[in-house]
Design a protein around this motif. Structure first.
Motif, mmCIF file in Angstrom:
data_model
loop_
_atom_site.group_PDB
_atom_site.id
_atom_site.type_symbol
_atom_site.label_atom_id
_atom_site.label_comp_id
_atom_site.label_asym_id
_atom_site.label_seq_id
_atom_site.Cartn_x
_atom_site.Cartn_y
_atom_site.Cartn_z
ATOM 1 N N GLY A 183 0.827 -1.202 0.000
ATOM 2 C CA GLY A 183 0.000 0.000 0.000
ATOM 3 C C GLY A 183 0.857 1.246 0.000
ATOM 4 N N ALA A 184 0.231 2.388 0.225
ATOM 5 C CA ALA A 184 0.951 3.659 0.216
ATOM 6 C C ALA A 184 0.087 4.735 0.851
ATOM 7 N N GLY A 185 0.711 5.858 1.156
ATOM 8 C CA GLY A 185 -0.003 6.987 1.741
ATOM 9 C C GLY A 185 -0.753 7.812 0.723
ATOM 10 N N LEU A 316 6.845 -1.055 9.714
ATOM 11 C CA LEU A 316 7.368 -2.160 8.917
ATOM 12 C C LEU A 316 6.583 -2.149 7.614
ATOM 13 N N ALA A 317 7.180 -1.575 6.573
ATOM 14 C CA ALA A 317 6.506 -1.476 5.278
ATOM 15 C C ALA A 317 6.878 -2.693 4.438
ATOM 16 N N LEU A 330 6.634 2.548 -3.957
ATOM 17 C CA LEU A 330 5.732 3.260 -3.050
ATOM 18 C C LEU A 330 6.019 2.907 -1.591
ATOM 19 N N GLN A 331 6.270 1.641 -1.293
ATOM 20 C CA GLN A 331 6.590 1.258 0.080
ATOM 21 C C GLN A 331 7.981 1.752 0.482
ATOM 22 N N ARG A 332 8.903 1.713 -0.472
ATOM 23 C CA ARG A 332 10.242 2.248 -0.180
ATOM 24 C C ARG A 332 10.166 3.751 0.109
ATOM 25 N N GLU A 333 9.320 4.436 -0.611
ATOM 26 C CA GLU A 333 9.145 5.879 -0.387
ATOM 27 C C GLU A 333 8.621 6.141 1.021
ATOM 28 N N THR A 334 7.666 5.330 1.470
ATOM 29 C CA THR A 334 7.148 5.482 2.833
ATOM 30 C C THR A 334 8.269 5.386 3.853
ATOM 31 N N VAL A 335 9.118 4.382 3.707
ATOM 32 C CA VAL A 335 10.229 4.190 4.639
ATOM 33 C C VAL A 335 11.179 5.379 4.594
ATOM 34 N N GLU A 336 11.510 5.842 3.405
ATOM 35 C CA GLU A 336 12.430 6.977 3.268
ATOM 36 C C GLU A 336 11.865 8.237 3.915
#
Length: 383
Positions: A183-185, A316-317, A330-336
């Protein structure tokens, strides 16, 4: 020696009224709902401190029945039985697991198929647009009624992942961690495009009748077609080759089938369309896909980046290597973004060929990271 039988996890649907005329739910749009019920199920026991609860948020066509059976001989499994139960990652001997059908849904919670108290007939398209933030605010009221003081974690895939992220931004001090999967924001343009084509299939079905089709067959073909497209986005090219290849349906030569079903993959899509029509309301499909489109963690919070600075929970994405609907960037972006604001976030990737659906069909691939993450959250809570 015979292994001990696996205990049957029993559950029941429960209902909570979370908005009344005296305490309406004010939506992001400014409109008010004066009568809102959420259908929910509970697995395990809430501890006296009220802080061992895990909220599971479902995906687009999911419901509160995340695990277990309604009776011992019930053939209907929960949609995430691999994850929830005694000794599993979401251990019901250890945690109190709660799952509710979302606001706008059609599996017991208030949505467009519910009776409008102002007219005495189903809302249809008179139901106001709802957002993921509205869903989360309604869930927060439910948890208040249940006595949940602080969540250990919020977890979900797809639309459920959007809810987990919205929980962390809207109520930053109400949970220890979140696990958004696939998912993503905010939804990306291609995802919005997929949803729009699905909605048009429903809206242009003559059986839609302006959304007031209740008491009639309704937009059967439109909803089935929408589901067929949706299923394509949930799968990957790799999984389609593995499961279907170019295999014909039955014994007939595809060359002689004309435009009838000629290939196994076509038969699969038609089957999935028929299945959804039997259990899901077309209006809810419209409203929930639009809620996904409208999802933007940054709305009203300055910017998308600033919204992630609100997140205090550990994150934990989980990304899925073959995901077409929510690509792993998209999940990597959330973590960053969480890390950039000083928060704690880590990324885990499911090496699954099954596309977006992997979080449902390949859960064992992420069972241990999730189990570890929850145990670390528990240790921090008890420190």
């Amino acid at each position: 020696m015979n292994a001990a039988p696996v205990p049957i996890l029993l559950t029941q649907r429960r209902y909570a009224r979370v908005a009344t005329p005296e305490n309406p739910l004010v939506l992001e749009s400014g409109q008010r709902l004066t009568d809102v019920t959420l259908c929910y199920e509970v697995f395990g026991r809430l501890n006296p401190a009220g802080d061992n609860a895990i909220l599971v948020c479902h995906a687009l066509t999911g419901d509160s029945h995340v695990a277990g059976r309604y009776r011992p001989d019930d053939p209907k499994p929960g949609w995430w039985d691999d994850a929830v139960g005694p000794g599993k990652a979401l251990d019901t001997d250890r945690y109190c697991v709660i799952c509710s059908n979302v606001l706008g849904g059609c599996q017991g919670s208030t949505g467009p198929s519910s009776v409008n108290p102002a007219t005495g007939r189903p809302y249809g398209l008179d139901f106001p647009l709802v957002t993921v933030r509205d869903m989360v605010r309604a869930q927060a009221r439910l948890l208040d009624l249940l006595g949940v003081r602080r969540l250990l974690a919020v977890i979900g895939g797809s639309l459920g992942a959007m809810q987990a992220l919205e929980w962390a931004a809207t109520y930053p001090d109400r949970m220890r961690g979140i696990i958004p999967i696939g998912g993503a924001g905010r939804f990306h343009p291609q995802g919005i495009a997929f949803n729009e084509v699905q909605r048009q299939a429903i809206l242009n079905d003559p059986g839609f009748l302006g959304g007031q089709y209740y008491g009639t067959p309704g937009p059967v073909r439109g909803l089935a077609t929408a589901r067929m497209l949706g299923m394509i986005t949930y799968r990957s090219d790799e999984s389609m080759w593995t499961q279907f290849g170019r295999n014909p349906q039955g014994e007939a030569n595809p060359l002689h089938q004309g435009f009838a079903v000629a290939y196994q993959v076509e038969s699969y899509l038609h089957y999935q369309g028929r299945k959804l029509v039997e259990r899901f309301d077309a209006n809810s499909y419209l409203y929930l896909t639009r809620a996904m489109d409208l999802m933007d963690l940054g709305r009203g919070r300055g910017s998308y980046e600033e919204a992630h600075a609100r997140i205090q929970a550990r994150v934990l994405a989980v990304g899925i290597r073959s995901d077409l609907l929510f690509p792993t960037y998209l999940q990597r972006e959330t973590v960053e973004l969480v890390r950039a604001s000083g928060g704690r976030a880590e990324y885990v990737e499911m090496d699954s060929p099954w596309g977006h659906d992997a979080f449902l069909v390949d859960f064992p691939l992420i069972e241990e990271p999730i189990r570890r993450f929850l145990q670390e959250l528990e240790a921090e809570e008890n420190a």
